[in-house]
Write a protein that holds these residues in place. Structure first.
Motif, PDB file in Angstrom:
ATOM      1  N   SER A 181     -43.672  24.105  33.269  1.00  0.00           N
ATOM      2  CA  SER A 181     -43.843  23.292  32.051  1.00  0.00           C
ATOM      3  C   SER A 181     -44.989  22.294  32.160  1.00  0.00           C
ATOM      4  O   SER A 181     -44.945  21.212  31.576  1.00  0.00           O
ATOM      5  CB  SER A 181     -42.534  22.570  31.689  1.00  0.00           C
ATOM      6  OG  SER A 181     -41.519  23.505  31.379  1.00  0.00           O
ATOM      7  N   ILE A 182     -46.023  22.666  32.925  1.00  0.00           N
ATOM      8  CA  ILE A 182     -47.221  21.844  33.020  1.00  0.00           C
ATOM      9  C   ILE A 182     -48.451  22.736  32.825  1.00  0.00           C
ATOM     10  O   ILE A 182     -48.387  23.957  32.998  1.00  0.00           O
ATOM     11  CB  ILE A 182     -47.327  21.100  34.373  1.00  0.00           C
ATOM     12  CG1 ILE A 182     -47.313  22.095  35.545  1.00  0.00           C
ATOM     13  CG2 ILE A 182     -46.217  20.078  34.523  1.00  0.00           C
ATOM     14  CD1 ILE A 182     -47.543  21.439  36.898  1.00  0.00           C
ATOM     15  N   LEU A 183     -49.561  22.121  32.454  1.00  0.00           N
ATOM     16  CA  LEU A 183     -50.806  22.869  32.254  1.00  0.00           C
ATOM     17  C   LEU A 183     -51.867  22.515  33.293  1.00  0.00           C
ATOM     18  O   LEU A 183     -52.719  23.339  33.604  1.00  0.00           O
ATOM     19  CB  LEU A 183     -51.372  22.591  30.850  1.00  0.00           C
ATOM     20  CG  LEU A 183     -50.465  22.920  29.666  1.00  0.00           C
ATOM     21  CD1 LEU A 183     -51.206  22.675  28.357  1.00  0.00           C
ATOM     22  CD2 LEU A 183     -49.965  24.343  29.742  1.00  0.00           C
ATOM     23  N   LEU A 184     -51.836  21.286  33.782  1.00  0.00           N
ATOM     24  CA  LEU A 184     -52.837  20.835  34.738  1.00  0.00           C
ATOM     25  C   LEU A 184     -52.184  20.617  36.096  1.00  0.00           C
ATOM     26  O   LEU A 184     -51.238  19.838  36.224  1.00  0.00           O
ATOM     27  CB  LEU A 184     -53.490  19.545  34.245  1.00  0.00           C
ATOM     28  CG  LEU A 184     -54.135  19.641  32.855  1.00  0.00           C
ATOM     29  CD1 LEU A 184     -54.698  18.290  32.437  1.00  0.00           C
ATOM     30  CD2 LEU A 184     -55.221  20.711  32.825  1.00  0.00           C
ATOM     31  N   GLY A 185     -52.709  21.309  37.113  1.00  0.00           N
ATOM     32  CA  GLY A 185     -52.126  21.224  38.448  1.00  0.00           C
ATOM     33  C   GLY A 185     -52.756  20.120  39.285  1.00  0.00           C
ATOM     34  O   GLY A 185     -53.665  19.408  38.844  1.00  0.00           O
ATOM     35  N   GLU A 186     -52.276  19.998  40.500  1.00  0.00           N
ATOM     36  CA  GLU A 186     -52.821  18.982  41.410  1.00  0.00           C
ATOM     37  C   GLU A 186     -54.277  19.293  41.750  1.00  0.00           C
ATOM     38  O   GLU A 186     -55.094  18.395  41.913  1.00  0.00           O
ATOM     39  CB  GLU A 186     -51.969  18.912  42.682  1.00  0.00           C
ATOM     40  CG  GLU A 186     -50.578  18.332  42.454  1.00  0.00           C
ATOM     41  CD  GLU A 186     -49.820  18.162  43.757  1.00  0.00           C
ATOM     42  OE1 GLU A 186     -50.427  18.369  44.843  1.00  0.00           O
ATOM     43  OE2 GLU A 186     -48.621  17.831  43.694  1.00  0.00           O
ATOM     44  N   ASN A 187     -54.587  20.575  41.868  1.00  0.00           N
ATOM     45  CA  ASN A 187     -55.965  20.996  42.130  1.00  0.00           C
ATOM     46  C   ASN A 187     -56.639  21.283  40.795  1.00  0.00           C
ATOM     47  O   ASN A 187     -56.859  22.428  40.408  1.00  0.00           O
ATOM     48  CB  ASN A 187     -55.961  22.235  43.029  1.00  0.00           C
ATOM     49  CG  ASN A 187     -57.363  22.670  43.423  1.00  0.00           C
ATOM     50  OD1 ASN A 187     -58.334  21.924  43.276  1.00  0.00           O
ATOM     51  ND2 ASN A 187     -57.489  23.895  43.908  1.00  0.00           N
ATOM     52  N   ASN A 188     -56.949  20.206  40.068  1.00  0.00           N
ATOM     53  CA  ASN A 188     -57.487  20.306  38.712  1.00  0.00           C
ATOM     54  C   ASN A 188     -58.956  19.891  38.710  1.00  0.00           C
ATOM     55  O   ASN A 188     -59.303  18.818  39.191  1.00  0.00           O
ATOM     56  CB  ASN A 188     -56.683  19.400  37.777  1.00  0.00           C
ATOM     57  CG  ASN A 188     -57.228  19.404  36.370  1.00  0.00           C
ATOM     58  OD1 ASN A 188     -57.320  20.445  35.731  1.00  0.00           O
ATOM     59  ND2 ASN A 188     -57.588  18.237  35.876  1.00  0.00           N
ATOM     60  N   PHE A 189     -59.806  20.758  38.138  1.00  0.00           N
ATOM     61  CA  PHE A 189     -61.247  20.487  38.142  1.00  0.00           C
ATOM     62  C   PHE A 189     -61.672  19.870  36.807  1.00  0.00           C
ATOM     63  O   PHE A 189     -61.460  20.458  35.748  1.00  0.00           O
ATOM     64  CB  PHE A 189     -62.040  21.774  38.376  1.00  0.00           C
ATOM     65  CG  PHE A 189     -63.507  21.545  38.614  1.00  0.00           C
ATOM     66  CD1 PHE A 189     -64.005  21.442  39.904  1.00  0.00           C
ATOM     67  CD2 PHE A 189     -64.386  21.407  37.548  1.00  0.00           C
ATOM     68  CE1 PHE A 189     -65.361  21.228  40.127  1.00  0.00           C
ATOM     69  CE2 PHE A 189     -65.741  21.185  37.754  1.00  0.00           C
ATOM     70  CZ  PHE A 189     -66.225  21.091  39.050  1.00  0.00           C
TER      71      PHE A 189
END
Length: 222
Positions: A181-189
């Motif tokens: 239920s998320i779109l942006l992860g921890e490794n987000n550019f």
């Protein structure tokens, strides 16, 4: 190369600009600009998810796959991730990555999507978002007192610490994030876009008029 899906969410029921997704901007309605942009970038797996019959009919006429979104997932307070999760659950084909193109950001610079996909592949990131530099002197107001937030009184604008805002031009993310239920992860550019089109986010009549001006003035960049 990963398996990409272009997803265009276009719900009915805009409160500030009724029927905006089918509002004509130049040669296309708003939702049509996102469809055309995906096709220009040689992406054929395109899905429009909507509870608006006019939007679904337009997408079908343009030979784009549609997902009829339940009204319960199309309220003005509903998060877009619920629509994405629903759409993915309705598709027989499985995808590694979703490219999200929102109709409210109909104007996108040439080459931006190909650049974004190349960076996403090269960096092997979980997600990518487009951002732009904020040039404003920002502050807070409490008890009728203004307190600078990102500068000191008297400081020149060109000396501000760089801050960026999410401009909404496009998002790319792995489908496994949607399951959480998320779109942006921890490794987000964060892909920095320095173009006037990044200023366009249509919610009001004034926004729409601005988009018309930008489309005409910067038509060679579109």
């Amino acid at each position: 190369m990963k398996n990409y899906l272009v997803l265009i969410p276009a719900r009915a029921g805009s409160q500030r600009l009724p029927g905006k997704n089918m509002r004509q901007l130049g040669d296309n309605p708003l939702v049509g600009h996102s469809i055309a942009y995906a096709l220009k970038n040689d992406l054929s797996d395109i899905v429009v998810t909507s509870n608006d019959a006019a939007v679904l009919d337009f997408a079908t006429q343009n030979e784009v796959q549609i997902i009829e979104r339940p009204d319960t997932l199309a309220g003005h307070e509903e998060l877009v991730v619920t629509a994405i999760k629903h759409a993915l659950s309705q598709l027989q084909k499985k995808y590694d990555v979703v490219i999200l193109l929102q109709p409210t950001s109909p104007l996108r610079p040439k080459g931006l999507l190909k650049e974004a996909i190349a960076i996403f592949e090269r960096e092997d990131c979980d997600s990518l978002m487009t951002v732009s530099r904020n040039e404003h002197k920002l502050g807070t107001i409490s008890n009728n007192r203004f307190t600078p937030y990102n500068y000191k009184m008297g400081q020149r604008s060109q000396d501000l610490e760089p801050l960026y805002y999410e401009n909404g031009l496009l998002y790319i993310f792995k489908t496994e994030l949607v399951k959480q239920s998320i779109l942006l992860g921890e490794n987000n550019f964060p892909l920095v876009v320095d173009h006037p089109f990044a200023e366009i986010d249509i919610d009001t009549e004034a926004d729409f008029k601005k988009a018309e001006l930008y489309l005409n003035f910067y038509k060679d960049n579109y």
